[in-house]
Design an enzyme around this catalytic site. Structure first.
Site, PDB file in Angstrom:
ATOM      1  N   CYS A  56      10.971  -3.155 -12.556  1.00  0.00           N
ATOM      2  CA  CYS A  56      10.854  -2.149 -11.493  1.00  0.00           C
ATOM      3  C   CYS A  56      10.081  -2.699 -10.298  1.00  0.00           C
ATOM      4  CB  CYS A  56      10.187  -0.889 -12.016  1.00  0.00           C
ATOM      5  SG  CYS A  56       8.511  -1.154 -12.630  1.00  0.00           S
ATOM      6  N   ASP A  57       9.270  -3.735 -10.533  1.00  0.00           N
ATOM      7  CA  ASP A  57       8.463  -4.308  -9.459  1.00  0.00           C
ATOM      8  C   ASP A  57       9.167  -5.437  -8.715  1.00  0.00           C
ATOM      9  OD1 ASP A  57       6.379  -2.669 -10.022  1.00  0.00           O
ATOM     10  OD2 ASP A  57       5.221  -4.127 -11.147  1.00  0.00           O
ATOM     11  N   SER A 115       1.689  -7.808 -10.324  1.00  0.00           N
ATOM     12  CA  SER A 115       2.379  -6.558 -10.619  1.00  0.00           C
ATOM     13  C   SER A 115       1.824  -5.413  -9.780  1.00  0.00           C
ATOM     14  CB  SER A 115       2.226  -6.205 -12.100  1.00  0.00           C
ATOM     15  OG  SER A 115       2.756  -7.211 -12.919  1.00  0.00           O
ATOM     16  N   HIS A 122       3.153  -5.156 -20.772  1.00  0.00           N
ATOM     17  CA  HIS A 122       4.551  -5.388 -21.099  1.00  0.00           C
ATOM     18  C   HIS A 122       5.229  -6.375 -20.151  1.00  0.00           C
ATOM     19  CE1 HIS A 122       4.790  -2.380 -17.966  1.00  0.00           C
ATOM     20  NE2 HIS A 122       6.095  -2.507 -17.897  1.00  0.00           N
ATOM     21  N   GLY A 195      12.297  10.541 -15.876  1.00  0.00           N
ATOM     22  CA  GLY A 195      12.389   9.200 -15.311  1.00  0.00           C
ATOM     23  C   GLY A 195      12.707   8.187 -16.382  1.00  0.00           C
ATOM     24  N   GLY A 197      12.348   4.463 -15.641  1.00  0.00           N
ATOM     25  CA  GLY A 197      11.902   3.129 -15.262  1.00  0.00           C
ATOM     26  C   GLY A 197      10.806   2.584 -16.166  1.00  0.00           C
ATOM     27  N   ASP A 198      10.281   1.421 -15.776  1.00  0.00           N
ATOM     28  CA  ASP A 198       9.251   0.753 -16.575  1.00  0.00           C
ATOM     29  C   ASP A 198       7.999   1.606 -16.713  1.00  0.00           C
ATOM     30  OD1 ASP A 198      10.900  -1.366 -16.900  1.00  0.00           O
ATOM     31  OD2 ASP A 198       9.893  -2.684 -15.476  1.00  0.00           O
TER      32      ASP A 198
END
Length: 428
Positions: A56-57, A115, A122, A195, A197-198
């Site tokens: 996601c980043d 990050s 993770h 949601g 995402g991560d």
């Protein structure tokens, strides 16, 4: 012996600082698509060593190429084609790193220093998955292996020698603790995850580890919600049924990051009425926010965003910065050690060639001396000096004074030569 120089390394990517969410969404590939992307990198770009990291980043390609500068331009164009975006627009939102800078960046990514949430545990797992997919696709060679394994070792040191994981990483655990303060044991609570995402998965895993057993997953993209629910051993519901799912939830985590609120004040008010005002704990983990801030004014709605949770988790910004500085120091130590080891390995062939050359000269001198040791040693010395002296004369004749001085200094260093009394410097 393969060429292991890091000067051939190139990293091209877009992260949360360099690019918009729209571009990262367009670039994003899931694990199932990575082998296809790697095949295109091999066939269309001519790369034989490459790894794709998509979170996601960030979306990054790490590769080795004979001309890393040209490869950087090729990969930028490749990312643009993959996203359906003009190359110039992609180039404006991406970074291209080569050589030592690319190695340092790779170490920092694995150590979770690059990050959006520093210290996420993770991230290293995501890098390991990307590496496994590269290996499975036959795109992992000796050069890539060396850099990636060194990055893993660096990440391990950062985890064991600093407290970086006890800062930002505990945002999720602070959410769990705050929910426990409100509801008590979470095993009697129901949770709703909005949601896919991560960050959503990170929060959900933290709550499940904290005792939450009943969890419902929903999101704008049903297929992703179903996939995440399967991984979390929970079940998914259509996004359209969010109001119905909301009133049963004691704990709500929203991590969509869209342009509009996923959860409004009216929806929460309606859910509280149906719950007979039993309290709800809500986490807005979206960037930008997913829950209308006015929700926090409701008496039995306890809304926390990422900033609130960071304030709970951290003793202060100074602590995080201090730990980050310590972690970056580890990265730089590991980088220096890695580059030194690489340089030593690359010097081995030259040293071996020099040794072989000297053995030839020794054998020739012994043969020419016919057993006369004094003559043999004089012959050997003369033959050893012949090529270096000719090279120095050539430099002097061409008027390259700077090159002559550098070569002389190198000879003195290599053979630990004392300087003469007339020289400007003396050996210390």
């Amino acid at each position: 012996m393969p060429d292991l120089t890091v000067s051939r390394l190139v990293v091209v990517g877009a992260n949360h600082r360099s690019s918009s969410m729209a571009l990262r969404d367009a670039l994003c590939v899931d694990d199932a698509m990575v082998p296809i992307v790697l095949a295109r990198l091999r066939d269309a770009c001519g790369l034989t060593q490459a790894m794709v990291l998509a979170t996601c980043d960030r979306v990054e390609v790490m590769a080795f190429a004979d001309d890393p500068g040209a490869a950087g331009a090729t990969l930028t164009q490749f990312l643009g084609e993959m996203a359906g975006v003009e190359t110039d627009e992609v180039a404006a939102q991406t970074y291209v790193l080569t050589g030592d800078a690319a190695v340092r960046h790779s170490f920092a990514v694995a150590a979770s220093l690059d990050s959006q949430m520093i210290g996420e545990p993770h991230v290293l797992g995501q890098v390991k998955t990307a590496w496994r997919l590269a290996r499975d696709a036959g795109m992992a060679g000796a050069e890539m292996e060396a850099v990636v394994q060194a990055a893993f070792a660096c990440a391990k040191r950062v985890r064991s020698e600093t407290h970086i994981a006890e800062g930002p990483v505990s945002v999720a655990s602070s959410a769990v603790q705050t929910a426990k303060d409100l509801h008590g044991d979470l095993d009697r609570c129901s949770g709703l995850l909005i949601g896919t995402g991560d960050m959503a998965e990170l929060m959900a895993e933290a709550f499940q580890a904290g005792g939450l057993k009943q969890l419902v997953v929903t999101g704008p993209r049903t297929a992703l919600a179903v996939s995440l629910a399967r991984r979390l051993d929970s079940h998914a519901v259509p996004f359209e049924t969010l109001p119905e799912a909301l009133h049963s939830a004691d704990v709500v985590v929203a991590a969509v990051g869209g342009r509009t609120y996923a959860l409004t004040l009216e929806q929460v008010r309606d859910a509280l009425r149906k719950r007979r005002q039993r309290p709800m704990f809500l986490v807005d983990a979206g960037i930008p926010g997913d829950i209308e801030p006015a929700v926090n004014r409701e008496e039995n709605a306890f809304l926390y965003d990422l900033a609130d949770l960071e304030n709970i988790a951290l003793a202060g910004r100074a602590t995080r910065e201090a730990e980050a500085q310590a972690a970056w120091a580890v990265v730089d130590q590991e980088l220096a050690g890695f580059l030194k080891a690489r340089a030593a390995r690359e010097a081995v062939p030259a040293i071996t060639a020099l040794r072989d050359h000297l053995e030839v000269l020794r054998a020739e001198a012994l043969a020419a001396a016919h057993g006369d040791a004094d003559k043999a040693t004089r012959l050997l010395v003369n033959r050893l000096l012949h090529d270096p002296m000719r090279a120095l004369r050539d430099l002097a004749e061409h008027g390259d004074e700077a090159a002559t001085q550098r070569t002389e200094a190198l000879l003195r260093r290599l053979f630990a030569l004392e300087r003469g009394p007339d020289d400007k410097e003396t050996k210390r």
